[in-house]
Design a protein around this motif. Structure first.
Motif, short mmCIF file in Angstrom:
data_model
loop_
_atom_site.label_atom_id
_atom_site.label_comp_id
_atom_site.label_asym_id
_atom_site.label_seq_id
_atom_site.Cartn_x
_atom_site.Cartn_y
_atom_site.Cartn_z
N TYR A 170 38.05 -44.88 48.55
CA TYR A 170 39.06 -43.89 47.81
C TYR A 170 39.22 -43.26 46.86
N TYR A 171 37.90 -43.78 45.90
CA TYR A 171 37.87 -43.99 44.84
C TYR A 171 36.44 -43.06 44.79
N ILE A 184 45.80 -44.14 43.11
CA ILE A 184 45.01 -44.51 44.22
C ILE A 184 45.46 -46.15 43.77
N THR A 224 37.45 -39.18 46.12
CA THR A 224 38.46 -39.14 45.30
C THR A 224 37.71 -37.49 44.15
N GLU A 281 45.42 -50.00 43.35
CA GLU A 281 44.05 -50.41 43.66
C GLU A 281 44.15 -52.52 42.84
N GLY A 285 37.90 -52.96 42.72
CA GLY A 285 38.57 -52.36 41.46
C GLY A 285 38.73 -53.26 40.81
N ILE A 315 43.96 -44.38 38.17
CA ILE A 315 44.48 -45.80 38.96
C ILE A 315 45.44 -46.09 38.56
N PRO A 368 39.99 -40.06 39.48
CA PRO A 368 41.25 -40.41 40.42
C PRO A 368 41.93 -41.40 38.72
#
Length: 392
Positions: free
Chosen positions: A126-127, A118, A130, A120, A353, A139, A137
């Motif tokens: 999204y997080y 993902i 997931t 960010e 994020g 990042i 996740p």
């Protein structure tokens, strides 16, 4: 009851966007620049079609995948925009907003222990989606100096033998960043070499200001491994109609439809009829709204330059993401003081994020009148902060 609730759900933090939205609703005279919702009414021809559907008693369930006519119109629209063909029979699914498509797309693609990359700052769903799908996740912290674009080395460094999916959130919420064709070509080989799926969230695809949106599905070898997500909320000012869609190979869509079938049944029928009119007759509406957004975007960028507030120029969506690092406070501290002292709500960057720390998301999906008032208050606020710093 003594048995614990689901730990995955308990550990998910509430949306940082909604927190400020709830606060501002209780402050008299406050201006909100926090929610990504167009200030335009849904165009009349779209509303008329929804009203007509109700008058005709079209309140029944549709097929799980959505009205056949709507899927055919989606197929035509996607082909016009992206030069990619999807079979409306088995490669398109109508969903309850783009958010549902993100959720069920992840649940259809990943298993426990898989990793999802993902980039960010990005959309808040999204997080948690997931995590709820049982995956991990991973990042990638995008950088302001790169205009928050995803770079090949960043992607390559994040890939492991457990990586299953890359989420590609462009045009981006909250930064307004875009990925141009050369950016997408630069990561395409990494995606194919590592046999990754892509969830390409293109809900802001109609709202780009530098060049026409380029979708990764239009690149060689990418359609067969990509779930394309789009919808009606942003481009057609239809947020409350709750309608989106996913396009993908039939093997993926069939599994997404299975989840949708048991969790949702079908998207709202009235909204589906209205969306047919949006796709057939709404291009001019989009252009008019986009013209207004672009004017507001330029107004904000110019205002930031005048007050010496650092902000890269965004070319997509309807957000600006100015840096507030010079004030030596967290983005949440800045946003809270700004709201309390000047009665303007903006969203702290860290709501999207950790790499959003030190930034502020301001939505320009609001009237130019409100934006002008808000900018006057912002200039007054940061002038005060700079004076405080000079004294200390």
């Amino acid at each position: 009851m003594t048995k614990p609730l689901n730990k995955n759900v308990l550990n998910i933090k509430p949306s940082g966007i909604r927190k400020f939205f709830d606060i501002v609703s209780e402050i008299k005279g406050a201006i909100s620049l926090g929610v990504g919702e167009p200030d335009f009414d849904t165009p009349w021809h779209i509303r008329d079609e929804g009203i007509y559907a109700l008058e005709k008693g079209r309140t029944f369930y549709t097929s799980n995948s959505g009205l056949k006519t709507l899927r055919e119109e989606i197929s035509k629209k996607v082909n016009r925009m992206r030069r990619v063909e999807y079979n409306p029979q088995n490669e398109i699914l109508v969903t309850v907003g783009g958010s549902e498509a993100i959720d069920i797309g992840l649940r259809a693609l990943v298993s426990n222990g898989d990793e999802v990359i993902i980039p960010e700052p990005s959309y808040v769903s999204y997080y948690p989606c997931t995590v709820l799908a049982g995956a991990k996740p991973v990042i990638i912290n995008l950088k302001g100096e790169n205009e928050f674009r995803l770079k090949p080395d960043e992607l390559l460094n994040a890939v492991t033998d457990k990586t299953k999916v890359l989420i590609l959130p462009f045009p981006n919420n909250p930064t307004g960043a875009i990925m141009e064709r050369e950016d997408l070509e630069a990561i395409r080989k990494i995606i194919i070499d590592n046999d990754l799926y892509v969830i390409s969230d293109e809900i802001y695809s109609e709202l780009t200001y530098k060049e026409k949106h380029v979708s990764i599905v239009s690149l060689e070898g990418m359609k067969e491994r990509t779930v394309l997500i789009d919808g009606f909320s942003k481009a057609y000012a239809m947020t409350g109609w709750r309608l989106g869609y996913a396009c993908a190979p039939k093997e993926i869509i069939s599994q997404m439809t299975k989840i949708h079938q048991f969790a949702i049944m079908c998207a709202p029928t009235t909204s589906q009829y209205a969306a047919i009119s949006a796709l057939r007759n709404g291009d001019s509406d989009i252009l008019e709204m986009k013209k207004s957004y672009n004017m507001r975007r330029r107004f904000l960028i110019n205002a930031f330059k005048k007050m010496n507030l650092e902000c890269f120029e965004p070319y997509g969506a309807f957000y600006v993401f100015p840096s507030i690092k010079e004030f030596n406070m967290t983005s949440e501290e800045f946003a809270t003081r700004f709201l309390e002292e000047e009665k303007v709500a903006a969203i702290p960057g860290n709501a999207f994020g950790e790499s959003g720390e030190g930034y502020l998301r301001i939505s320009y999906a609001y009237s130019i009148e409100n934006l002008k008032i808000a900018i006057e208050r912002l200039e007054r606020f940061i002038t005060k902060l700079r004076k405080e710093q000079n004294k200390s």
